[in-house]
Scaffold this active site. Sequence first.
Site, PDB file in Angstrom:
ATOM      1  N   ASP A  68       0.904  -1.163   0.013  1.00 30.19           N
ATOM      2  CA  ASP A  68       0.035   0.052  -0.079  1.00 30.19           C
ATOM      3  C   ASP A  68       0.823   1.164  -0.005  1.00 30.19           C
ATOM      4  OD1 ASP A  68      -2.802   0.586  -0.035  1.00 30.19           O
ATOM      5  OD2 ASP A  68      -2.558   1.914   1.856  1.00 30.19           O
ATOM      6  N   HIS A 176      10.060   5.024  -3.316  1.00 30.65           N
ATOM      7  CA  HIS A 176       9.599   4.436  -2.032  1.00 30.65           C
ATOM      8  C   HIS A 176       9.711   2.846  -2.406  1.00 30.65           C
ATOM      9  CE1 HIS A 176       6.784   5.591  -5.075  1.00 30.65           C
ATOM     10  NE2 HIS A 176       5.687   5.127  -4.337  1.00 30.65           N
TER      11      HIS A 176
HETATM   12  P1  ITT Z   1      -3.357  -2.403  -5.296  1.00 27.60           P
HETATM   13  O1  ITT Z   1      -4.141  -1.684  -3.967  1.00 27.60           O
HETATM   14  O2  ITT Z   1      -4.314  -3.043  -6.128  1.00 27.60           O
HETATM   15  O3  ITT Z   1      -2.158  -2.499  -4.970  1.00 27.60           O
HETATM   16  P2  ITT Z   1      -3.491   0.881  -6.043  1.00 27.60           P
HETATM   17  O4  ITT Z   1      -3.357   1.747  -7.443  1.00 27.60           O
HETATM   18  O5  ITT Z   1      -5.064   0.898  -5.426  1.00 27.60           O
HETATM   19  O6  ITT Z   1      -3.396  -0.836  -6.215  1.00 27.60           O
HETATM   20  P3  ITT Z   1      -2.569   1.877  -3.513  1.00 27.60           P
HETATM   21  O7  ITT Z   1      -4.198   1.690  -2.930  1.00 27.60           O
HETATM   22  O8  ITT Z   1      -1.663   1.591  -2.759  1.00 27.60           O
HETATM   23  O9  ITT Z   1      -2.748   1.033  -5.010  1.00 27.60           O
HETATM   24  O10 ITT Z   1      -2.674   3.285  -4.016  1.00 27.60           O
HETATM   25  C1  ITT Z   1      -1.626   4.099  -4.167  1.00 27.60           C
HETATM   26  C2  ITT Z   1      -1.751   5.059  -5.082  1.00 27.60           C
HETATM   27  O11 ITT Z   1      -0.509   6.124  -5.085  1.00 27.60           O
HETATM   28  C3  ITT Z   1      -1.535   4.835  -6.775  1.00 27.60           C
HETATM   29  O12 ITT Z   1      -2.548   4.319  -7.248  1.00 27.60           O
HETATM   30  C4  ITT Z   1      -0.827   5.959  -7.346  1.00 27.60           C
HETATM   31  O13 ITT Z   1      -1.772   6.928  -7.551  1.00 27.60           O
HETATM   32  C5  ITT Z   1      -0.178   6.561  -6.011  1.00 27.60           C
HETATM   33  N1  ITT Z   1       1.251   6.124  -6.288  1.00 27.60           N
HETATM   34  C6  ITT Z   1       1.883   5.015  -5.584  1.00 27.60           C
HETATM   35  N2  ITT Z   1       3.056   4.686  -5.861  1.00 27.60           N
HETATM   36  C7  ITT Z   1       3.459   5.573  -7.010  1.00 27.60           C
HETATM   37  C8  ITT Z   1       4.453   5.788  -7.916  1.00 27.60           C
HETATM   38  O14 ITT Z   1       5.655   5.138  -7.701  1.00 27.60           O
HETATM   39  N3  ITT Z   1       4.333   6.733  -8.785  1.00 27.60           N
HETATM   40  C9  ITT Z   1       3.267   7.657  -8.680  1.00 27.60           C
HETATM   41  N4  ITT Z   1       2.007   7.496  -8.167  1.00 27.60           N
HETATM   42  C10 ITT Z   1       2.328   6.597  -7.167  1.00 27.60           C
END
Ligand code: ITT
Length: 190
Positions: A68, A176
């Site tokens: 997450d 990260h």
């Molecule tokens: P899963 O829960 O299925 O893994 P998700 O996209 O819903 O996928 P998250 O709930 O962890 O993932 O949401 C994290 C959000 O943060 C993601 O959708 C991006 O918008 C942002 N994010 C995370 N890592 C990033 C990165 O490396 N570069 C840009 N945005 C990022």
Amino acid sequence: MELIFCTSNQHKQQEVQEMVGKEYVIRTLKEIGFENAIEEPFDTLEENAAIKVNTVFEVVQKNCFAEDSGLFVEALGGMPGVQTARYARPGATAIENNEKLLQALYGVENRKAYFKAVFALKWQQQLFFFEGQCHGQIATSMAGQDGFGYDPLFIPEGYSNTFATLPKTVKQAQSHRAKALQQMLDFLKK
Ligand code: ITT
């Protein structure tokens, strides 16, 4: 070795696969036929990563990991944080989220922000956590085509361009996700 990544985000899977190289084959939920949506109801990345991995483990009964992540913006008191994926609205596109962030920071001088990723690994019935952070600044306009999510707005410390503009190798070394992943790989090698 094959590892199940409990994610429905293809970009996360692709980044992780490229970083681990040929030693691991990273399988997504879609690839293993897990179609159920997993709610992420908690206020911390740790709890949301844990619910993802635990939900999948209950069904597949195999070692697996979830991640997450979120973007924490200083001038916004840490928002969007845990709600990063759904900042503009539930099911928001990356463009909508980026536009909302630009609007929220319009005229704001302090552009400091950091990404944080928490990996939750279910390994031999036990749960382990690994964390990584990446500090930087939010740009005043979107730039670049690479990456995903907020990459067109995020300028990592030590650079003057966004992750979406910089060579992929920069994100693979600084992000990260890269830092948390490295800790998990070190653990798996022990
Ligand atoms: P899963 O829960 O299925 O893994 P998700 O996209 O819903 O996928 P998250 O709930 O962890 O993932 O949401 C994290 C959000 O943060 C993601 O959708 C991006 O918008 C942002 N994010 C995370 N890592 C990033 C990165 O490396 N570069 C840009 N945005 C990022």
